[in-house]
Design a protein around this motif. Structure first.
Motif, PDB file in Angstrom:
ATOM      1  N   THR A 178      -5.498  -1.011  -1.683  1.00  0.00           N
ATOM      2  CA  THR A 178      -5.583   0.536  -1.985  1.00  0.00           C
ATOM      3  C   THR A 178      -4.468   1.135  -2.634  1.00  0.00           C
ATOM      4  O   THR A 178      -3.494   1.133  -2.494  1.00  0.00           O
ATOM      5  CB  THR A 178      -5.689   1.239  -0.691  1.00  0.00           C
ATOM      6  N   GLY A 179      -4.918   1.684  -3.811  1.00  0.00           N
ATOM      7  CA  GLY A 179      -3.946   2.426  -4.611  1.00  0.00           C
ATOM      8  C   GLY A 179      -3.579   1.938  -5.881  1.00  0.00           C
ATOM      9  O   GLY A 179      -2.964   2.384  -6.895  1.00  0.00           O
ATOM     10  N   VAL A 180      -3.514   0.419  -5.813  1.00  0.00           N
ATOM     11  CA  VAL A 180      -2.784  -0.508  -6.690  1.00  0.00           C
ATOM     12  C   VAL A 180      -3.503  -0.172  -8.261  1.00  0.00           C
ATOM     13  O   VAL A 180      -2.874  -0.131  -9.175  1.00  0.00           O
ATOM     14  CB  VAL A 180      -2.682  -1.824  -6.246  1.00  0.00           C
ATOM     15  N   ARG A 181      -4.793  -0.498  -8.246  1.00  0.00           N
ATOM     16  CA  ARG A 181      -5.572  -0.433  -9.203  1.00  0.00           C
ATOM     17  C   ARG A 181      -5.496   1.140  -9.999  1.00  0.00           C
ATOM     18  O   ARG A 181      -5.155   1.486 -11.170  1.00  0.00           O
ATOM     19  CB  ARG A 181      -6.915  -0.717  -9.099  1.00  0.00           C
TER      20      ARG A 181
ATOM     21  N   GLU B 282       0.862  -1.176   0.110  1.00  0.00           N
ATOM     22  CA  GLU B 282      -0.085   0.129  -0.121  1.00  0.00           C
ATOM     23  C   GLU B 282       0.915   1.142  -0.117  1.00  0.00           C
ATOM     24  O   GLU B 282       0.411   2.379  -0.717  1.00  0.00           O
ATOM     25  CB  GLU B 282      -0.649   0.003   1.221  1.00  0.00           C
ATOM     26  N   GLN B 283       1.953   1.318   0.934  1.00  0.00           N
ATOM     27  CA  GLN B 283       2.778   2.360   0.961  1.00  0.00           C
ATOM     28  C   GLN B 283       3.593   2.683  -0.533  1.00  0.00           C
ATOM     29  O   GLN B 283       3.890   3.682  -0.846  1.00  0.00           O
ATOM     30  CB  GLN B 283       3.791   2.292   2.029  1.00  0.00           C
ATOM     31  N   THR B 284       3.903   1.425  -0.926  1.00  0.00           N
ATOM     32  CA  THR B 284       4.401   1.300  -2.513  1.00  0.00           C
ATOM     33  C   THR B 284       3.773   1.916  -3.403  1.00  0.00           C
ATOM     34  O   THR B 284       4.346   2.955  -3.941  1.00  0.00           O
ATOM     35  CB  THR B 284       4.929  -0.076  -2.812  1.00  0.00           C
ATOM     36  N   ALA B 285       2.457   1.816  -3.492  1.00  0.00           N
ATOM     37  CA  ALA B 285       1.494   2.075  -4.513  1.00  0.00           C
ATOM     38  C   ALA B 285       1.398   3.641  -4.176  1.00  0.00           C
ATOM     39  O   ALA B 285       1.358   4.505  -5.080  1.00  0.00           O
ATOM     40  CB  ALA B 285       0.006   1.483  -4.405  1.00  0.00           C
ATOM     41  N   SER B 286       1.272   4.077  -2.868  1.00  0.00           N
ATOM     42  CA  SER B 286       0.985   5.558  -2.754  1.00  0.00           C
ATOM     43  C   SER B 286       2.235   6.179  -2.865  1.00  0.00           C
ATOM     44  O   SER B 286       1.922   7.396  -3.759  1.00  0.00           O
ATOM     45  CB  SER B 286       0.805   5.615  -0.962  1.00  0.00           C
ATOM     46  N   ALA B 287       3.521   5.831  -2.839  1.00  0.00           N
ATOM     47  CA  ALA B 287       4.728   6.624  -3.220  1.00  0.00           C
ATOM     48  C   ALA B 287       4.821   6.668  -4.523  1.00  0.00           C
ATOM     49  O   ALA B 287       5.031   7.893  -5.298  1.00  0.00           O
ATOM     50  CB  ALA B 287       5.919   5.802  -2.729  1.00  0.00           C
ATOM     51  N   LEU B 288       4.555   5.669  -5.488  1.00  0.00           N
ATOM     52  CA  LEU B 288       4.477   5.791  -6.915  1.00  0.00           C
ATOM     53  C   LEU B 288       3.500   6.554  -7.573  1.00  0.00           C
ATOM     54  O   LEU B 288       3.534   7.388  -8.358  1.00  0.00           O
ATOM     55  CB  LEU B 288       4.383   4.351  -7.442  1.00  0.00           C
ATOM     56  N   LEU B 289       2.195   6.480  -6.726  1.00  0.00           N
ATOM     57  CA  LEU B 289       1.160   7.452  -7.252  1.00  0.00           C
ATOM     58  C   LEU B 289       1.771   9.124  -7.373  1.00  0.00           C
ATOM     59  O   LEU B 289       1.405   9.583  -8.063  1.00  0.00           O
ATOM     60  CB  LEU B 289      -0.068   7.203  -6.430  1.00  0.00           C
ATOM     61  N   SER B 290       2.597   9.140  -6.195  1.00  0.00           N
ATOM     62  CA  SER B 290       2.923  10.688  -5.828  1.00  0.00           C
ATOM     63  C   SER B 290       3.912  10.865  -6.854  1.00  0.00           C
ATOM     64  O   SER B 290       3.848  12.206  -7.477  1.00  0.00           O
ATOM     65  CB  SER B 290       3.495  10.785  -4.502  1.00  0.00           C
ATOM     66  N   ALA B 291       4.793  10.146  -6.948  1.00  0.00           N
ATOM     67  CA  ALA B 291       5.759  10.124  -8.198  1.00  0.00           C
ATOM     68  C   ALA B 291       5.273  10.444  -9.807  1.00  0.00           C
ATOM     69  O   ALA B 291       5.369  11.193 -10.346  1.00  0.00           O
ATOM     70  CB  ALA B 291       6.895   8.840  -8.269  1.00  0.00           C
ATOM     71  N   HIS B 292       4.121   9.741 -10.078  1.00  0.00           N
ATOM     72  CA  HIS B 292       3.432   9.764 -11.041  1.00  0.00           C
ATOM     73  C   HIS B 292       2.793  11.078 -11.260  1.00  0.00           C
ATOM     74  O   HIS B 292       2.878  11.619 -12.553  1.00  0.00           O
ATOM     75  CB  HIS B 292       2.331   8.525 -11.411  1.00  0.00           C
ATOM     76  N   ARG B 293       2.050  11.572 -10.345  1.00  0.00           N
ATOM     77  CA  ARG B 293       1.488  12.982 -10.436  1.00  0.00           C
ATOM     78  C   ARG B 293       2.484  13.926 -10.706  1.00  0.00           C
ATOM     79  O   ARG B 293       2.239  14.836 -11.563  1.00  0.00           O
ATOM     80  CB  ARG B 293       0.585  13.227  -9.059  1.00  0.00           C
ATOM     81  N   VAL B 294       3.748  13.897 -10.328  1.00  0.00           N
ATOM     82  CA  VAL B 294       4.612  15.109 -10.520  1.00  0.00           C
ATOM     83  C   VAL B 294       5.476  14.637 -12.153  1.00  0.00           C
ATOM     84  O   VAL B 294       5.479  15.550 -12.662  1.00  0.00           O
ATOM     85  CB  VAL B 294       5.705  14.865  -9.595  1.00  0.00           C
ATOM     86  N   SER B 295       5.610  13.366 -12.468  1.00  0.00           N
ATOM     87  CA  SER B 295       6.207  12.943 -13.655  1.00  0.00           C
ATOM     88  C   SER B 295       6.025  11.601 -13.904  1.00  0.00           C
ATOM     89  O   SER B 295       6.688  10.745 -13.739  1.00  0.00           O
ATOM     90  CB  SER B 295       7.769  13.396 -13.436  1.00  0.00           C
ATOM     91  N   PRO B 296       4.905  11.598 -14.927  1.00  0.00           N
ATOM     92  CA  PRO B 296       4.541  10.249 -15.307  1.00  0.00           C
ATOM     93  C   PRO B 296       5.463   9.356 -16.064  1.00  0.00           C
ATOM     94  O   PRO B 296       5.593   8.251 -15.706  1.00  0.00           O
ATOM     95  CB  PRO B 296       3.672  10.359 -16.363  1.00  0.00           C
ATOM     96  N   GLY B 297       6.547  10.057 -16.566  1.00  0.00           N
ATOM     97  CA  GLY B 297       7.611   9.397 -17.193  1.00  0.00           C
ATOM     98  C   GLY B 297       8.596   8.751 -16.192  1.00  0.00           C
ATOM     99  O   GLY B 297       9.027   7.750 -16.446  1.00  0.00           O
ATOM    100  N   GLU B 298       8.878   9.402 -15.121  1.00  0.00           N
ATOM    101  CA  GLU B 298       9.626   8.606 -14.154  1.00  0.00           C
ATOM    102  C   GLU B 298       9.166   7.237 -13.777  1.00  0.00           C
ATOM    103  O   GLU B 298       9.779   6.486 -13.214  1.00  0.00           O
ATOM    104  CB  GLU B 298       9.745   9.463 -13.006  1.00  0.00           C
TER     105      GLU B 298
END
Length: 408
Positions: free
Chosen positions: A395-398, A357-373
């Motif tokens: 939570t957040g994975v889908r 869950e924390q992994t997905a949350s951190a990646l969603l934050s990164a994706h919002r800033v820069s999808p390419g990363e």
């Protein structure tokens, strides 16, 4: 387009023929014909070699009557492949198809320097704009711009002025950076080597440091950790020898130490990695918290802290990595690339710690800033794939998987 795609994959006509169910002779005839005889076979072959469908349709379309004669598609498909302006137009159009579709155009630019562009503005401004694309994670747009930058960089370097040679080194360094991001390490090695050559010719210690760093990163990805460590040790010593009298040189030295620390960690050299992180922290204390715009090495105390996250993760200590990053915040970093890197590095640590869950949350934050990363980096994309496969109801994975898929 099909021939270029086939050669990009180092396939013979026989290999492609076997994959699409025809003979090598049929493939050769398909590539040589001036008109399409078997449209279904063309579509099949194009899909196999990775030509995006919309680009294929553009190349097959007849010229519009409103288009001036000088810019119309030529009657021969082989002529269309070989005519430089036509090729650049098609390759630029593949931006929407993602980085992989653009590597073919960069291959051509690396094999034979293209003709200089015209009317696109001063090289300094375009190089700054290209760096901005990198910082934003706009990898496809940057890959599309690189052939022109390489061409014009070489034209400028013909002046034999050191500043122009250093600028060309910077173009190749940037190329190596983005190629490494998208996992194209052989091309990244080639461009890093060229960056080092032009930096040496220019005599610029900062250009040499940037080029050496990119080469070390490539060597690290190729599991040549000892070579990478030796290279970064030498690069750090060369920068230190300048006296570190300016913030720019001090930032370069701190960056060399950070890269050396991470390189040592990936090679399993724990004591050296941790010692280099601490040395980098000391070196960064004199630097401003927010690096000024345009600095080649935008390093500050927060950047060193982010490297510490990566170092602990590389050493296999996810708990220490999470502890190192717990007080870092996106607003401490000057670019979208670094803000997103905070998210992806913390995600790697959470994933190693077994917290989807924390992994997905951190990646969603990164994706919002820069999808390419998240989308373009193979290692990060593999975490997204594993999350949806192993934890589809977390939570957040889908949401993450859908966001990455739509961006792709």
């Amino acid at each position: 387009m099909i021939r270029l795609g086939r050669e990009h994959r180092a396939w013979t006509p026989a290999v492609l023929g076997e994959r699409i169910g025809c003979s090598a002779a049929t493939v050769s005839r398909l590539e040589r014909r001036s008109r399409v005889v078997d449209l279904a076979l063309v579509h099949l072959a194009a899909a196999e070699v990775g030509v995006p469908r919309h680009i294929l349709m553009t190349s097959l379309a007849p010229p519009s009557a409103a288009v001036p004669a000088g810019t119309r598609v030529t009657a021969s498909s082989r002529d269309a492949e070989e005519e430089p302006m036509r090729r650049r137009t098609l390759l630029t159009a593949t931006v929407a198809a993602g980085p992989a579709a653009l590597l073919m155009g960069l291959d051509e630019a690396l094999a034979a320097t293209p003709a200089p562009t015209s009317g696109l503005g001063p090289l300094d401004g375009r190089l700054a704009a290209a760096r901005d694309l990198y910082d934003k994670g706009a990898h496809s747009r940057l890959l599309a711009a690189l052939p022109g930058l390489i061409a014009d960089g070489h034209r400028a370097a013909a002046s034999r002025r050191d500043v122009d040679r250093a600028r060309l080194s910077s173009v190749y360094t940037l190329a190596s950076s983005v190629l490494g991001k998208v996992g194209s390490y052989e091309r990244a090695r080639l461009t890093a080597d060229r960056a080092r050559t032009w930096a040496e010719v220019s005599g610029s210690p900062l250009a040499a440091a940037a080029a050496a760093r990119e080469l070390a990163i490539v060597l690290r990805h190729q599991d040549r950790h000892d070579e990478a460590r030796r290279l970064m040790t030498s690069a750090a010593a060369d920068v230190e020898a300048t006296g570190l009298r300016t913030d720019a040189s001090a930032a370069a030295y701190a960056q060399m130490l950070c890269t050396l620390a991470y390189t040592a960690a990936r090679g399993g050299q724990r004591a050296e990695a941790l010692a280099m992180v601490e040395e980098a922290r000391r070196s960064a204390r004199r630097l401003p918290g927010t690096p000024p715009p345009g600095r080649l090495f935008p390093v500050g105390p927060a950047a060193v802290g982010l490297y510490a996250v990566g170092v602990h993760w590389a050493l296999g200590d996810a708990g220490a990595a999470l502890e190192a990053g717990k007080d870092l915040r996106p607003e401490q970093f000057p670019t979208a690339e670094r803000k997103a890197r905070l998210g992806t590095d913390m995600a790697r640590a959470w994933w190693a710690w077994g917290r989807p869950e924390q992994t997905a949350s951190a990646l969603l934050s990164a994706h919002r800033v820069s999808p390419g990363e998240v989308r373009d980096r193979p290692a990060i994309r593999s975490i997204v794939d594993e999350l949806i496969e192993r934890h589809p109801h977390t939570t957040g994975v889908r949401e993450l998987h859908a966001a990455v898929a739509s961006a792709a």
